[in-house]
Design a protein around this motif. Sequence first.
Motif, mmCIF file in Angstrom:
data_model
loop_
_atom_site.group_PDB
_atom_site.id
_atom_site.type_symbol
_atom_site.label_atom_id
_atom_site.label_comp_id
_atom_site.label_asym_id
_atom_site.label_seq_id
_atom_site.Cartn_x
_atom_site.Cartn_y
_atom_site.Cartn_z
ATOM 1 N N GLN A 16 42.893 26.460 35.532
ATOM 2 C CA GLN A 16 42.104 27.089 35.438
ATOM 3 C C GLN A 16 40.796 26.165 34.890
ATOM 4 N N PHE A 17 40.967 25.277 34.343
ATOM 5 C CA PHE A 17 39.915 24.277 34.043
ATOM 6 C C PHE A 17 39.154 24.399 35.022
ATOM 7 N N VAL A 18 39.807 23.564 36.101
ATOM 8 C CA VAL A 18 39.382 22.728 37.371
ATOM 9 C C VAL A 18 38.714 24.242 37.917
ATOM 10 N N GLU A 19 39.413 25.686 37.539
ATOM 11 C CA GLU A 19 38.736 26.372 38.776
ATOM 12 C C GLU A 19 37.010 26.998 37.545
ATOM 13 N N LEU A 20 37.017 26.842 36.528
ATOM 14 C CA LEU A 20 36.220 27.075 35.647
ATOM 15 C C LEU A 20 35.728 26.121 35.831
ATOM 16 N N GLY A 34 38.029 30.840 47.416
ATOM 17 C CA GLY A 34 38.523 31.697 47.272
ATOM 18 C C GLY A 34 39.734 31.811 46.601
ATOM 19 N N VAL A 35 40.836 32.437 47.167
ATOM 20 C CA VAL A 35 42.009 32.975 46.063
ATOM 21 C C VAL A 35 42.742 31.116 45.920
ATOM 22 N N PHE A 36 43.060 30.386 46.916
ATOM 23 C CA PHE A 36 43.796 29.505 47.160
ATOM 24 C C PHE A 36 44.480 28.293 45.762
ATOM 25 N N LEU A 37 42.954 28.161 44.988
ATOM 26 C CA LEU A 37 42.903 27.484 43.321
ATOM 27 C C LEU A 37 44.362 28.237 42.755
ATOM 28 N N PRO A 38 43.623 29.960 42.206
ATOM 29 C CA PRO A 38 44.840 30.505 41.270
ATOM 30 C C PRO A 38 46.509 30.501 42.210
ATOM 31 N N LEU A 39 46.161 30.355 43.021
ATOM 32 C CA LEU A 39 47.818 30.640 43.852
ATOM 33 C C LEU A 39 48.731 28.848 43.220
ATOM 34 N N ASP A 95 35.822 41.909 39.232
ATOM 35 C CA ASP A 95 33.825 40.857 39.721
ATOM 36 C C ASP A 95 33.056 42.066 39.822
ATOM 37 N N LEU A 96 33.260 43.388 40.273
ATOM 38 C CA LEU A 96 32.612 44.332 40.630
ATOM 39 C C LEU A 96 32.122 45.180 38.431
ATOM 40 N N CYS A 97 32.832 44.941 37.828
ATOM 41 C CA CYS A 97 33.365 45.611 37.284
ATOM 42 C C CYS A 97 31.685 45.033 35.884
ATOM 43 N N ASP A 98 31.820 45.118 35.004
ATOM 44 C CA ASP A 98 31.058 45.064 33.320
ATOM 45 C C ASP A 98 31.827 44.939 32.471
ATOM 46 N N VAL A 99 32.037 43.478 32.574
ATOM 47 C CA VAL A 99 33.049 42.427 31.707
ATOM 48 C C VAL A 99 32.133 42.040 30.160
ATOM 49 N N PRO A 100 32.021 42.123 29.137
ATOM 50 C CA PRO A 100 32.133 41.249 27.937
ATOM 51 C C PRO A 100 31.691 39.985 28.377
ATOM 52 N N ARG A 101 30.144 39.426 28.188
ATOM 53 C CA ARG A 101 30.225 38.357 28.615
ATOM 54 C C ARG A 101 31.093 36.936 27.686
ATOM 55 N N PRO A 102 31.572 36.779 26.790
ATOM 56 C CA PRO A 102 32.310 36.325 26.309
ATOM 57 C C PRO A 102 34.226 35.634 27.401
ATOM 58 N N LEU A 103 34.222 36.985 27.524
ATOM 59 C CA LEU A 103 35.641 37.489 28.453
ATOM 60 C C LEU A 103 35.530 37.095 30.099
ATOM 61 N N ARG A 104 34.554 36.375 30.108
ATOM 62 C CA ARG A 104 33.913 36.646 32.151
ATOM 63 C C ARG A 104 34.866 35.772 32.124
ATOM 64 N N GLY A 105 35.751 35.575 33.667
ATOM 65 C CA GLY A 105 36.161 34.615 34.185
ATOM 66 C C GLY A 105 37.551 34.412 33.362
ATOM 67 N N ALA A 106 38.605 33.113 33.600
ATOM 68 C CA ALA A 106 39.175 32.728 33.017
ATOM 69 C C ALA A 106 39.846 34.082 32.025
ATOM 70 N N LEU A 110 43.111 35.233 32.139
ATOM 71 C CA LEU A 110 44.014 35.896 31.071
ATOM 72 C C LEU A 110 45.074 36.685 29.881
ATOM 73 N N VAL A 111 43.569 37.765 30.128
ATOM 74 C CA VAL A 111 44.181 38.901 29.208
ATOM 75 C C VAL A 111 44.903 39.679 30.052
ATOM 76 N N VAL A 112 44.217 39.645 31.403
ATOM 77 C CA VAL A 112 45.230 41.175 32.369
ATOM 78 C C VAL A 112 46.624 40.272 32.499
ATOM 79 N N ALA A 113 46.680 38.914 32.959
ATOM 80 C CA ALA A 113 47.971 38.446 32.641
ATOM 81 C C ALA A 113 48.554 38.711 31.899
#
Length: 139
Positions: A16-20, A34-39, A95-106, A110-113
């Motif tokens: 996750q840190f590498v992805e960020l 694409g999706v290969f890094l989270p895989l 990616d298409l939603c309006d996510v609050p800035r502090p929660l964007r990305g990882a 992680l919340v969804v996971a």
Amino acid sequence: MLSYIIYIFVIASSVQFVELYVRRFFPPLYKSFGVFLPLITTNCAILFASLEVLKHMQDPADLWGLPQALTLAVGGGLGFTLAISLMAGIREELDLCDVPRPLRGAGIALVVAGIMAMAFMGFTGAEKGVETALSSLLR
């Protein structure tokens, strides 16, 4: 057992840190991954399942037969496919939603996971029913 969980946690968090980092400083490279890094994180779960199977192979009295091994392999494969598909679909929608800035990305991933993990916890204990059904079929 705890060492497996720590190992998987370290790999998953480092991915996750590498992805960020890659997303922030090398956007074209991030897009090409694409999706290969989270895989890679998902591969940690597959490694955990493999290590769980090997744990049962140490005692000759606990050796699994072909039906048990095939059940675990097929069930694990279907479960991972379901989890990966759900997570990929949710990440695309996020990616298409309006996510609050502090929660964007990882953060939101992680919340969804975590929510998905709680949903899958509903299947806890299901293996006893499957085991009973399989044992009655094999007799």
